[in-house]
Enzyme design. Sequence first.
Site, PDB file in Angstrom:
ATOM      1  N   HIS A  92       0.802  -1.227   0.000  1.00 39.49           N
ATOM      2  CA  HIS A  92       0.000   0.000   0.000  1.00 39.49           C
ATOM      3  C   HIS A  92       0.839   1.284   0.000  1.00 39.49           C
ATOM      4  CE1 HIS A  92      -3.409  -2.511   0.103  1.00 39.49           C
ATOM      5  NE2 HIS A  92      -3.572  -2.642   1.405  1.00 39.49           N
ATOM      6  N   HIS A 163      -9.761   1.961   0.639  1.00 36.71           N
ATOM      7  CA  HIS A 163      -9.704   0.741   1.448  1.00 36.71           C
ATOM      8  C   HIS A 163     -10.861   0.648   2.451  1.00 36.71           C
ATOM      9  CE1 HIS A 163      -7.982  -2.788   3.194  1.00 36.71           C
ATOM     10  NE2 HIS A 163      -6.882  -2.684   2.479  1.00 36.71           N
ATOM     11  N   GLU A 295     -11.475  -3.784  -3.081  1.00 36.85           N
ATOM     12  CA  GLU A 295     -10.553  -2.721  -3.497  1.00 36.85           C
ATOM     13  C   GLU A 295     -10.292  -2.797  -4.992  1.00 36.85           C
ATOM     14  OE1 GLU A 295      -7.019  -3.476  -0.922  1.00 36.85           O
ATOM     15  OE2 GLU A 295      -8.453  -4.763   0.082  1.00 36.85           O
TER      16      GLU A 295
HETATM   17  C1  GAL Z   1      -5.421  -5.536   2.021  1.00 35.53           C
HETATM   18  C2  GAL Z   1      -4.454  -6.642   1.765  1.00 35.53           C
HETATM   19  C3  GAL Z   1      -4.387  -7.480   3.035  1.00 35.53           C
HETATM   20  C4  GAL Z   1      -4.009  -6.635   4.222  1.00 35.53           C
HETATM   21  C5  GAL Z   1      -4.900  -5.412   4.276  1.00 35.53           C
HETATM   22  C6  GAL Z   1      -4.450  -4.407   5.309  1.00 35.53           C
HETATM   23  O1  GAL Z   1      -5.555  -4.736   0.882  1.00 35.53           O
HETATM   24  O2  GAL Z   1      -4.907  -7.417   0.671  1.00 35.53           O
HETATM   25  O3  GAL Z   1      -3.461  -8.528   2.861  1.00 35.53           O
HETATM   26  O4  GAL Z   1      -2.658  -6.270   4.136  1.00 35.53           O
HETATM   27  O5  GAL Z   1      -4.923  -4.745   3.068  1.00 35.53           O
HETATM   28  O6  GAL Z   1      -4.496  -4.915   6.578  1.00 35.53           O
END
Ligand code: GAL
Length: 332
Positions: A92, A163, A295
Amino acid sequence: MPIKQIITLSNKHGMQIKLSNWGATWLSCILPVDGQNREVLLGCQTFEQYEKQDAYLGATIGRYANRIANATIDIDNRHYPLVANQGVNQLHGGKLGFDKQLWHIQSQSDQQITFTLTSPDGDQGFPGELNVEAIYQLTDDNKVVIKFKATTTKTTPVNLTNHAYFNLDGETSKDILNHSLQVNANLYLPVDSNGIASNDLVCVTQNDMDLRKPRLISDRLLASLDRQITSGYDHAYLLDKNQAIAAQLISSDKKVTMNVTTTKPSLQIYTGNFLQHTPNRNNSEYGNFAGIALESQFLPDSPNHPDWPQPSCFLQPKQIYEHHTAYQFFIN
Ligand code: GAL
């Protein structure tokens, strides 16, 4: 000194969403259901809690959503080490992603707000200064439309997403296991325990990953090896662009349906497998599976997989990055 603000948008049906310039974050989404307000978005009570949690609740993710393997990319034969923040990989956008920035409020009205951010050349290792706009709109047909625009001074990968975690049963519900989910995708990406692609895209009929017909999230949730590796769904689905919608989520009481549409090629389905200990709005904590994130994005680690069947994730100077995703709510 810029301050964290909360902005409320409302529509004529009594739907209300709250947003903040901190992380251009979607804080709250309230639907009128049977004469009561139903909060369908996961969120914290205070900004301090938002700053501490690591679930990226409702945040705008950038410069690159999802994982980049070994936190490195190559552009025009040049190697760029990125800031790693999950073992050797980047998740991210790095340690100080767009979710942790205070965005500028460029304009605001009753049903729309525009946040802007300048990410400097070299930010988290990425080349080029990136100028980003995140626009949230609440329409009178109960749609939350999120538009992202960006321009860059050097070639750089860009993958912006939101998110938000949804629980359409409302705040009294402890998990989304009895929601029904449909995702219009024929292919998905298998991953290893670090969330890095372990294979090429494969057909959803393999490994019991098929969501093309409405399916309860709890249905054989931890029976498939692929979902055992990630403790639930945490997979990118390559969307079937011939379908009108990307995904549909229905609350367990069937009173709320949410349709997702997007210009992005893929949807990461994450069932909140590691949400436990995330502070909620009621002086308590969420448990695992408390919410589901849908997402919209390019496939994870796309900069290192130019062969995958989707448009390029690289933005060039003079090009404009423009994508939108809409979450539309229907109340029975
Ligand atoms: C998502 C990701 C997960 C986890 C989450 C944040 O987008 O696919 O593996 O990292 O974010 O906790």
